[in-house]
Design an enzyme around this catalytic site. Structure first.
Site, PDB file in Angstrom:
ATOM      1  CB  ALA A  71      -0.928   0.000   1.207  1.00 62.12           C
ATOM      2  CB  THR A  72       4.237   1.997   1.347  1.00 61.64           C
ATOM      3  OG1 THR A  72       3.898   1.710   2.706  1.00 61.64           O
ATOM      4  CG2 THR A  72       5.245   3.121   1.285  1.00 61.64           C
ATOM      5  CG  ASN A 154      -3.039   3.465  11.028  1.00 65.58           C
ATOM      6  OD1 ASN A 154      -3.623   4.450  10.589  1.00 65.58           O
ATOM      7  ND2 ASN A 154      -1.801   3.531  11.455  1.00 65.58           N
ATOM      8  CD  GLN A 182      -5.234  -0.967   9.494  1.00 62.92           C
ATOM      9  OE1 GLN A 182      -5.896  -1.900   9.962  1.00 62.92           O
ATOM     10  NE2 GLN A 182      -3.914  -0.974   9.517  1.00 62.92           N
ATOM     11  CB  ALA A 203      -2.060  -9.019   0.311  1.00 62.53           C
ATOM     12  CG  HIS A 204       0.873  -7.036   5.271  1.00 62.16           C
ATOM     13  ND1 HIS A 204       1.102  -6.622   6.554  1.00 62.16           N
ATOM     14  CD2 HIS A 204       1.078  -5.948   4.486  1.00 62.16           C
ATOM     15  CE1 HIS A 204       1.447  -5.342   6.550  1.00 62.16           C
ATOM     16  NE2 HIS A 204       1.434  -4.915   5.306  1.00 62.16           N
ATOM     17  CB  THR A 240       8.939 -10.191 -13.077  1.00 60.02           C
ATOM     18  OG1 THR A 240       9.880  -9.872 -14.105  1.00 60.02           O
ATOM     19  CG2 THR A 240       8.444 -11.616 -13.260  1.00 60.02           C
ATOM     20  CB  CYS A 327       5.193   2.822  10.229  1.00 56.95           C
ATOM     21  SG  CYS A 327       4.121   1.771   9.330  1.00 56.95           S
TER      22      CYS A 327
HETATM   23  N1  PLP Z   1      -2.080   2.661   5.163  1.00 54.43           N
HETATM   24  C1  PLP Z   1      -2.515   2.265   6.364  1.00 54.43           C
HETATM   25  C2  PLP Z   1      -3.774   2.853   6.924  1.00 54.43           C
HETATM   26  C3  PLP Z   1      -1.803   1.308   7.091  1.00 54.43           C
HETATM   27  O1  PLP Z   1      -2.252   0.915   8.285  1.00 54.43           O
HETATM   28  C4  PLP Z   1      -0.617   0.778   6.538  1.00 54.43           C
HETATM   29  C5  PLP Z   1       0.190  -0.193   7.304  1.00 54.43           C
HETATM   30  O2  PLP Z   1       0.246  -0.135   8.520  1.00 54.43           O
HETATM   31  C6  PLP Z   1      -0.228   1.217   5.266  1.00 54.43           C
HETATM   32  C7  PLP Z   1      -0.978   2.164   4.609  1.00 54.43           C
HETATM   33  C8  PLP Z   1       1.015   0.705   4.599  1.00 54.43           C
HETATM   34  O3  PLP Z   1       0.923  -0.637   4.289  1.00 54.43           O
HETATM   35  P1  PLP Z   1       2.240  -1.397   3.774  1.00 54.43           P
HETATM   36  O4  PLP Z   1       3.220  -1.329   4.903  1.00 54.43           O
HETATM   37  O5  PLP Z   1       1.803  -2.769   3.494  1.00 54.43           O
HETATM   38  O6  PLP Z   1       2.746  -0.658   2.615  1.00 54.43           O
END
Ligand code: PLP
Length: 393
Positions: A71-72, A154, A182, A203-204, A240, A327
């Site tokens: 997602a980042t 989150n 979330q 996905a995680h 890939t 994070c």
């Molecule tokens: N956005 C939100 C609201 C999140 O909680 C997180 C991860 O904690 C992210 C983005 C980033 O996800 P990823 O670390 O899988 O890139």
């Protein structure tokens, strides 16, 4: 006992997804872009996984779902893509509206863009950790090109008014992005029903593998490619394809959306049980209680107890919780939500987040209630400030 209550940081893989991924590390390892049999034989599985994701989120066929590494990456692609496509050629529209409590992959990216001339409004949350549609509307100006608002927070689990804000943006001709990391598997997400231009997920966070995510892009809202290279993803994002992880993400998404009811009944019941028991400890605050919240999240603050100390005691008891977003766990900064909601600064370091999943059991919750209550008593008894604070209340 080992109890994992940090599911907003990451989740364990769905056992079905793990089984379904296995062949793609072994016999089905071809590159889907190759023209030989090894490549071609994996394509139907890839298409099936993509189809499952389109179905799970009700994505119209003409829209794009780009696979990313997380997602980042997706969040960076939207914000920097808007910068290149819309702001650079038309600096008169250089204003982005967001909230003060976004994940750093939004917040930090916007600070970077602000250093490059973009005007950004970070709308504050209220005392419940909520941002109203009116507050977003009030921040919109003639210069606004994009609103980016997370679907669910989150740390608190507070759900933001996505449908309302999306409609406002549509009416005003402003692009709308939501970080739904979330929300997936906890809130109904229907991309045919809500006018969202961009949506990101990872996905995680819903029992899929780590290191794979996606970016939804509505037809007509295409962004410039930031990863140039091969022709993958129709030339919109090179690299890939990680077939095994895409297969895992597809199944995990289907499963999570299929378990929405369980999440909103059983997981909510367990969270509420935990919350009710912990809220009985004197001088506690449940953050976001008065706002709509995801069913799995509890952010609680105990006056006089450092979050880090509580985490340590819980860890000794085998319970994984967090003081806030993973994070930020390397810095011992105040929890940004506690600062944002304007609580007493003394409380900023006291927040503990407990986040459940559909794999959390009643026995784990009962064990946590006992261990947490004991830890709170122990830590309060050795806190030099607590007696004073209690009197001051
Ligand atoms: N956005 C939100 C609201 C999140 O909680 C997180 C991860 O904690 C992210 C983005 C980033 O996800 P990823 O670390 O899988 O890139």
């Amino acid at each position: 006992m080992r109890v994992y209550l940090d599911n907003n940081a990451t989740t364990k893989i769905d056992p079905l997804a793990k089984v379904k991924m296995q062949p793609f590390f072994e016999e089905l390892y071809g590159n889907p872009n190759s023209l030989h049999k090894f490549g071609m034989e994996v394509r139907p599985y890839l298409n099936e996984a993509m189809g499952a994701m389109y179905d799970a989120l009700n994505i119209p066929d003409e829209d794009d779902l780009l696979i990313t590494s997380c997602a980042t990456e997706s969040n960076n692609a939207v914000l920097k893509g808007i910068f290149f496509k819309h702001i650079l050629p038309n600096p008169a529209k250089n204003h982005i509206v967001t909230t003060a409590v976004e994940h750093p992959s939004i917040g930090e990216t916007l600070h970077f863009l602000a250093e490059n001339g973009v005007e950004v409004s970070f709308v504050d949350v209220d005392e419940r950790g909520y941002v109203s549609a009116e507050a977003i509307q009030a921040a919109i100006t003639e210069r606004t090109v994009l609103v980016s608002m997370m679907w669910a927070n989150n740390e608190t689990g507070v759900i933001f008014p996505i449908e309302e804000v999306a409609l406002t943006c549509k009416e005003k001709g402003i692009l709308f992005h939501t970080d739904a990391v979330q929300a997936i598997g906890k809130v109904k997400v229907d991309l045919s029903a809500t006018p969202i231009d961009y949506l990101t997920f990872s996905a995680h966070k819903f029992h899929g593998p780590k290191g794979i995510g996606a970016l939804y892009v509505k037809k007509g809202r295409e962004l410039p490619n930031l990863l140039h290279g091969g022709e993958q993803m129709g030339g919109k994002r090179a690299g890939t394809l990680n077939v095994a992880y895409i297969i895992g993400m597809g199944l995990a998404l289907k499963q999570s959306v299929g378990h929405l009811e369980q999440m909103n009944a059983e997981v909510r019941r367990l969270r509420d049980k935990l919350e009710a028991a912990l809220a009985k400890i004197p001088d506690t605050i449940v953050v976001g209680r008065g706002a709509p919240r995801t069913p799995n999240t509890l952010l609680i603050s105990l006056r006089g107890i450092e979050g880090e100390a509580m985490l340590w005691d819980l860890n000794k008891a085998g319970i994984a919780a967090s003081t806030g977003s993973a994070c930020a766990s390397e810095s011992l900064e105040a929890n940004p939500i506690m600062s944002a909601i304007g609580e007493d600064p003394e409380l900023a370091h006291t927040a503990i987040r407990l986040s459940l999943s559909r794999f959390t059991t009643e026995a784990e919750i009962d064990y946590t209630i006992t261990a947490f209550t004991k830890a709170a008593e122990r830590l309060r008894s050795i806190s030099s400030t607590y007696g004073y604070k209690a009197e001051a209340l």
